[in-house]
Design a protein around this motif. Structure first.
Motif, PDB file in Angstrom:
ATOM      1  N   CYS A 137       0.921  -1.181   0.487  1.00  0.00           N
ATOM      2  CA  CYS A 137      -0.111   0.467   0.162  1.00  0.00           C
ATOM      3  C   CYS A 137       0.831   1.356  -0.275  1.00  0.00           C
ATOM      4  O   CYS A 137       2.026   1.091   0.194  1.00  0.00           O
ATOM      5  CB  CYS A 137      -0.903   0.045   0.820  1.00  0.00           C
ATOM      6  SG  CYS A 137      -2.045   1.295   1.605  1.00  0.00           S
ATOM      7  N   ILE A 138       0.325   1.757  -0.720  1.00  0.00           N
ATOM      8  CA  ILE A 138       1.228   3.639  -0.875  1.00  0.00           C
ATOM      9  C   ILE A 138       0.022   4.266  -0.528  1.00  0.00           C
ATOM     10  O   ILE A 138      -1.447   4.735  -1.223  1.00  0.00           O
ATOM     11  CB  ILE A 138       1.910   3.965  -2.374  1.00  0.00           C
ATOM     12  CG1 ILE A 138       2.864   2.382  -2.398  1.00  0.00           C
ATOM     13  CG2 ILE A 138       2.594   5.183  -2.025  1.00  0.00           C
ATOM     14  CD1 ILE A 138       3.387   2.954  -3.457  1.00  0.00           C
ATOM     15  N   THR A 139       0.551   5.375   0.724  1.00  0.00           N
ATOM     16  CA  THR A 139      -0.123   6.966   1.017  1.00  0.00           C
ATOM     17  C   THR A 139       0.404   7.880   0.271  1.00  0.00           C
ATOM     18  O   THR A 139       1.565   7.804   0.627  1.00  0.00           O
ATOM     19  CB  THR A 139      -0.866   6.442   2.359  1.00  0.00           C
ATOM     20  OG1 THR A 139       0.106   6.405   3.089  1.00  0.00           O
ATOM     21  CG2 THR A 139      -1.968   5.254   2.238  1.00  0.00           C
ATOM     22  N   ILE A 140       0.169   9.409  -0.089  1.00  0.00           N
ATOM     23  CA  ILE A 140       0.890  10.156   0.044  1.00  0.00           C
ATOM     24  C   ILE A 140      -0.840  11.289   0.400  1.00  0.00           C
ATOM     25  O   ILE A 140      -1.532  11.226  -0.049  1.00  0.00           O
ATOM     26  CB  ILE A 140       0.810  10.652  -1.618  1.00  0.00           C
ATOM     27  CG1 ILE A 140       0.995  11.646  -1.417  1.00  0.00           C
ATOM     28  CG2 ILE A 140      -0.171  10.369  -2.450  1.00  0.00           C
ATOM     29  CD1 ILE A 140       2.185  12.377  -2.669  1.00  0.00           C
ATOM     30  N   ALA A 141      -0.510  11.894   1.497  1.00  0.00           N
ATOM     31  CA  ALA A 141      -1.381  12.643   2.651  1.00  0.00           C
ATOM     32  C   ALA A 141      -1.250  14.842   1.921  1.00  0.00           C
ATOM     33  O   ALA A 141      -0.196  14.692   3.209  1.00  0.00           O
ATOM     34  CB  ALA A 141      -2.267  12.135   3.893  1.00  0.00           C
ATOM     35  N   PHE A 142      -1.796  14.840   1.512  1.00  0.00           N
ATOM     36  CA  PHE A 142      -1.623  16.799   1.369  1.00  0.00           C
ATOM     37  C   PHE A 142      -0.362  16.721   1.273  1.00  0.00           C
ATOM     38  O   PHE A 142       0.539  17.751   1.453  1.00  0.00           O
ATOM     39  CB  PHE A 142      -2.003  17.100   2.881  1.00  0.00           C
ATOM     40  CG  PHE A 142      -3.491  16.964   3.106  1.00  0.00           C
ATOM     41  CD1 PHE A 142      -4.492  17.329   2.256  1.00  0.00           C
ATOM     42  CD2 PHE A 142      -3.852  16.245   4.678  1.00  0.00           C
ATOM     43  CE1 PHE A 142      -5.823  17.033   3.402  1.00  0.00           C
ATOM     44  CE2 PHE A 142      -4.513  15.960   5.277  1.00  0.00           C
ATOM     45  CZ  PHE A 142      -6.100  16.179   3.759  1.00  0.00           C
ATOM     46  N   GLY A 143       0.294  16.228  -0.028  1.00  0.00           N
ATOM     47  CA  GLY A 143       1.446  15.962   0.166  1.00  0.00           C
ATOM     48  C   GLY A 143       1.596  16.390  -1.660  1.00  0.00           C
ATOM     49  O   GLY A 143       2.848  16.659  -2.257  1.00  0.00           O
ATOM     50  N   LEU A 144       0.561  15.872  -2.916  1.00  0.00           N
ATOM     51  CA  LEU A 144       1.547  15.551  -3.650  1.00  0.00           C
ATOM     52  C   LEU A 144       0.536  16.784  -4.659  1.00  0.00           C
ATOM     53  O   LEU A 144       1.339  17.339  -5.530  1.00  0.00           O
ATOM     54  CB  LEU A 144      -0.214  14.759  -4.923  1.00  0.00           C
ATOM     55  CG  LEU A 144      -0.423  14.400  -6.031  1.00  0.00           C
ATOM     56  CD1 LEU A 144       0.940  13.591  -6.857  1.00  0.00           C
ATOM     57  CD2 LEU A 144      -1.267  13.545  -6.582  1.00  0.00           C
ATOM     58  N   ARG A 177       4.829   2.027  -9.894  1.00  0.00           N
ATOM     59  CA  ARG A 177       6.107   1.246 -10.099  1.00  0.00           C
ATOM     60  C   ARG A 177       6.627   0.430  -9.678  1.00  0.00           C
ATOM     61  O   ARG A 177       6.601  -1.104  -9.334  1.00  0.00           O
ATOM     62  CB  ARG A 177       7.379   2.143 -10.693  1.00  0.00           C
ATOM     63  CG  ARG A 177       9.115   1.364 -11.089  1.00  0.00           C
ATOM     64  CD  ARG A 177       9.929   2.417 -10.964  1.00  0.00           C
ATOM     65  NE  ARG A 177      10.297   2.314 -10.042  1.00  0.00           N
ATOM     66  CZ  ARG A 177      10.608   2.558  -9.345  1.00  0.00           C
ATOM     67  NH1 ARG A 177      11.046   1.371  -8.623  1.00  0.00           N
ATOM     68  NH2 ARG A 177      11.471   3.345  -8.309  1.00  0.00           N
ATOM     69  N   VAL A 178       7.212   1.344  -7.659  1.00  0.00           N
ATOM     70  CA  VAL A 178       6.971   0.244  -6.428  1.00  0.00           C
ATOM     71  C   VAL A 178       5.923   0.259  -5.650  1.00  0.00           C
ATOM     72  O   VAL A 178       5.829  -0.822  -5.008  1.00  0.00           O
ATOM     73  CB  VAL A 178       8.181   1.769  -5.130  1.00  0.00           C
ATOM     74  CG1 VAL A 178       8.475   1.892  -6.187  1.00  0.00           C
ATOM     75  CG2 VAL A 178       7.086   2.777  -5.418  1.00  0.00           C
ATOM     76  N   LEU A 179       4.655  -0.024  -6.151  1.00  0.00           N
ATOM     77  CA  LEU A 179       3.582  -0.893  -5.672  1.00  0.00           C
ATOM     78  C   LEU A 179       3.514  -2.612  -6.604  1.00  0.00           C
ATOM     79  O   LEU A 179       3.890  -3.207  -7.385  1.00  0.00           O
ATOM     80  CB  LEU A 179       2.023  -0.185  -6.302  1.00  0.00           C
ATOM     81  CG  LEU A 179       0.906  -0.594  -5.213  1.00  0.00           C
ATOM     82  CD1 LEU A 179       1.164   0.053  -3.768  1.00  0.00           C
ATOM     83  CD2 LEU A 179      -0.292  -0.593  -5.430  1.00  0.00           C
ATOM     84  N   LYS A 180       3.465  -3.312  -5.526  1.00  0.00           N
ATOM     85  CA  LYS A 180       3.390  -4.683  -6.016  1.00  0.00           C
ATOM     86  C   LYS A 180       2.487  -4.958  -6.417  1.00  0.00           C
ATOM     87  O   LYS A 180       0.649  -4.224  -5.963  1.00  0.00           O
ATOM     88  CB  LYS A 180       2.894  -5.506  -4.605  1.00  0.00           C
ATOM     89  CG  LYS A 180       4.741  -6.032  -3.547  1.00  0.00           C
ATOM     90  CD  LYS A 180       3.931  -6.253  -2.712  1.00  0.00           C
ATOM     91  CE  LYS A 180       5.399  -6.747  -1.293  1.00  0.00           C
ATOM     92  NZ  LYS A 180       4.912  -7.686  -0.450  1.00  0.00           N
ATOM     93  N   PRO A 181       2.133  -5.424  -7.538  1.00  0.00           N
ATOM     94  CA  PRO A 181       0.342  -5.862  -8.036  1.00  0.00           C
ATOM     95  C   PRO A 181      -0.266  -7.045  -6.752  1.00  0.00           C
ATOM     96  O   PRO A 181      -0.060  -7.575  -6.234  1.00  0.00           O
ATOM     97  CB  PRO A 181       1.341  -7.469  -9.072  1.00  0.00           C
ATOM     98  CG  PRO A 181       1.879  -7.586  -9.366  1.00  0.00           C
ATOM     99  CD  PRO A 181       2.770  -6.207  -7.837  1.00  0.00           C
ATOM    100  N   GLY A 182      -1.458  -6.446  -7.363  1.00  0.00           N
ATOM    101  CA  GLY A 182      -2.794  -6.186  -6.157  1.00  0.00           C
ATOM    102  C   GLY A 182      -2.591  -5.067  -5.043  1.00  0.00           C
ATOM    103  O   GLY A 182      -3.641  -5.116  -4.305  1.00  0.00           O
ATOM    104  N   GLY A 183      -1.571  -4.296  -4.777  1.00  0.00           N
ATOM    105  CA  GLY A 183      -1.985  -3.142  -4.283  1.00  0.00           C
ATOM    106  C   GLY A 183      -2.876  -1.927  -4.611  1.00  0.00           C
ATOM    107  O   GLY A 183      -2.509  -1.962  -5.590  1.00  0.00           O
ATOM    108  N   ARG A 184      -2.585  -0.843  -3.466  1.00  0.00           N
ATOM    109  CA  ARG A 184      -2.932   0.182  -3.982  1.00  0.00           C
ATOM    110  C   ARG A 184      -2.550   1.319  -3.160  1.00  0.00           C
ATOM    111  O   ARG A 184      -2.021   1.578  -2.835  1.00  0.00           O
ATOM    112  CB  ARG A 184      -4.543  -0.319  -3.025  1.00  0.00           C
ATOM    113  CG  ARG A 184      -4.850   0.208  -1.335  1.00  0.00           C
ATOM    114  CD  ARG A 184      -5.858  -0.159  -1.210  1.00  0.00           C
ATOM    115  NE  ARG A 184      -7.020  -1.444  -0.660  1.00  0.00           N
ATOM    116  CZ  ARG A 184      -7.583  -2.194  -0.506  1.00  0.00           C
ATOM    117  NH1 ARG A 184      -8.604  -1.349   0.104  1.00  0.00           N
ATOM    118  NH2 ARG A 184      -7.837  -3.320  -0.513  1.00  0.00           N
TER     119      ARG A 184
END
Length: 251
Positions: free
Chosen positions: A136-143, A158-165
């Motif tokens: 899982c990857i999160t970005i909160a109030f940064g993009l 790219r760095v997220l696994k298949p099946g990841g969100r």
């Protein structure tokens, strides 16, 4: 061919050379780091905590997972994720700004978080991790502070696994014109004033308000996620669209 220095991007409502934006944003967050948490509580009336808790609830993160919290700053999401993933899991708090990382490291140490959290200074546009690393990857109030958002979203994919969100929590476009007008008054009059009183820095908070207005709206950001390969993308408006949570999967 255009020289990199000749290309411009927005810094709030200003246009500046692309290669100056990282330093310009860095100065803002060096300035606000020490008062960042208290200002978040004041600016949102504490509601930012509910937005973040909803993000965690939507993350699907469980024991043993590897999580990347980009622009993790003072560690609000990392703190919660570290408790969910446990000793078999890992949370990486990544931020481009070393002042914010130091505040986050100290805060988590004070809360007794050790062992399963790593702190990495990194640019979201070129994440220094192998392919298919995180559940899982999160970005909160940064993009909205990233210069090349398309590159950043592609790097996350790219760095997220298949099946990841991927979960992007960010200020967005209010759903009603009435709310939008009220929000503008608040953002451009009250925010800089609060920044001056609490953090002795009105300019940084003026930039933060302007950066919200320059951020892509809900449908545009969803399209950007689709374009780099995310599937089952969706978004949920919160607080009348002042904030939106975008979700996408790498299948």
């Amino acid at each position: 061919m255009q020289d990199q220095h000749d290309k411009t991007t927005h810094f709030g409502f200003q246009e500046i050379p692309v290669d100056e934006k990282v330093d310009a944003v860095a100065k803002v967050f060096h300035s606000v780091a020490a008062k960042y948490d208290i200002m978040n509580d004041l600016m949102s009336g504490g509601v930012h905590r509910l937005w973040k808790m909803h993000t965690i609830n939507q993350s699907g993160v469980r024991s043993g997972n590897k999580v990347l919290d980009i622009a993790g700053g003072t560690g609000d999401l990392t703190l919660k994720f570290s408790r969910i993933v446990g000793s078999q899991g890992k949370v990486v708090l990544a931020d481009i700004n070393d002042s914010m990382l130091k505040v986050g490291r100290d805060k988590l140490a004070n809360r007794g978080v050790v062992g399963n959290v790593e702190f990495v200074q990194a640019n979201a546009e070129a994440l220094p991790f192998p392919d298919n690393t995180f559940d899982c990857i999160t970005i909160a109030f940064g993009l909205r502070n990233v210069t090349n958002k398309d590159a950043a979203i592609a790097s996350m994919y790219r760095v997220l696994k298949p099946g990841g969100r991927l979960l992007i929590l960010e200020f967005s476009k209010p759903e009603s014109e009435c709310l939008s007008n009220i929000y503008d008054q608040y953002s451009f009059r009250l925010l800089p004033m609060m920044g001056k009183l609490i953090a002795n820095d009105s300019e940084s908070y003026r930039y933060l308000a302007e950066s919200i207005r320059m951020h892509p709206d809900q449908e545009t950001l969803k399209g950007m996620m689709d374009d780099v390969g995310f599937e089952r993308t969706s978004y949920q408006n919160m607080t009348g669209g002042i904030v939106a949570l975008h979700k996408g999967f790498k299948l």
